[in-house]
Write a protein that holds these residues in place. Sequence first.
Motif, PDB file in Angstrom:
ATOM      1  N   PHE A  21       0.795  -1.219   0.000  1.00 11.67           N
ATOM      2  CA  PHE A  21       0.000   0.000   0.000  1.00 11.67           C
ATOM      3  C   PHE A  21       0.831   1.274   0.000  1.00 11.67           C
ATOM      4  O   PHE A  21       0.312   2.351  -0.246  1.00 11.67           O
ATOM      5  N   GLU A  22       2.134   1.167   0.265  1.00 10.99           N
ATOM      6  CA  GLU A  22       2.958   2.378   0.266  1.00 10.99           C
ATOM      7  C   GLU A  22       3.094   2.898  -1.162  1.00 10.99           C
ATOM      8  O   GLU A  22       2.810   2.193  -2.119  1.00 10.99           O
ATOM      9  N   ASN A  23       3.548   4.137  -1.291  1.00  6.78           N
ATOM     10  CA  ASN A  23       3.658   4.748  -2.616  1.00  6.78           C
ATOM     11  C   ASN A  23       4.815   4.160  -3.395  1.00  6.78           C
ATOM     12  O   ASN A  23       5.923   4.072  -2.867  1.00  6.78           O
ATOM     13  N   PRO A  24       4.615   3.794  -4.627  1.00  8.91           N
ATOM     14  CA  PRO A  24       3.326   3.663  -5.287  1.00  8.91           C
ATOM     15  C   PRO A  24       2.678   2.330  -4.902  1.00  8.91           C
ATOM     16  O   PRO A  24       3.373   1.307  -4.796  1.00  8.91           O
ATOM     17  N   PRO A  25       1.349   2.312  -4.689  1.00 11.54           N
ATOM     18  CA  PRO A  25       0.686   1.053  -4.335  1.00 11.54           C
ATOM     19  C   PRO A  25       0.785   0.063  -5.502  1.00 11.54           C
ATOM     20  O   PRO A  25       0.643   0.449  -6.665  1.00 11.54           O
ATOM     21  N   HIS A  26       1.073  -1.190  -5.180  1.00 13.75           N
ATOM     22  CA  HIS A  26       1.195  -2.205  -6.219  1.00 13.75           C
ATOM     23  C   HIS A  26       0.985  -3.596  -5.633  1.00 13.75           C
ATOM     24  O   HIS A  26       0.961  -3.772  -4.419  1.00 13.75           O
ATOM     25  N   ILE A  27       0.794  -4.563  -6.521  1.00 17.32           N
ATOM     26  CA  ILE A  27       0.736  -5.960  -6.106  1.00 17.32           C
ATOM     27  C   ILE A  27       1.786  -6.730  -6.896  1.00 17.32           C
ATOM     28  O   ILE A  27       2.140  -6.358  -8.014  1.00 17.32           O
ATOM     29  N   ARG A  28       2.293  -7.774  -6.278  1.00 14.64           N
ATOM     30  CA  ARG A  28       3.222  -8.678  -6.962  1.00 14.64           C
ATOM     31  C   ARG A  28       2.416  -9.884  -7.413  1.00 14.64           C
ATOM     32  O   ARG A  28       1.790 -10.561  -6.606  1.00 14.64           O
TER      33      ARG A  28
END
Length: 62
Positions: A21-28
């Motif tokens: 959720f930290e900048n930038p939010p992403h998923i692996r």
Amino acid sequence: MYDTAARVSEICNLRIEDVRFENPPHIRIMGKGMKVRAVPILSATAKNEKTPQPMGNWLRGN
């Protein structure tokens, strides 16, 4: 998770530690051939994902 363009199987295999959720939010995402890729998610999606949703509402489609 629509904005990730991930396959259903990829979303089903997500683990808690795969969501950032930290900048930038992403998923692996673990894709075909066991390749891992980082996919950005919209800030609005990240905000919604942080808030727990009651399971009963999800099952009823509300």
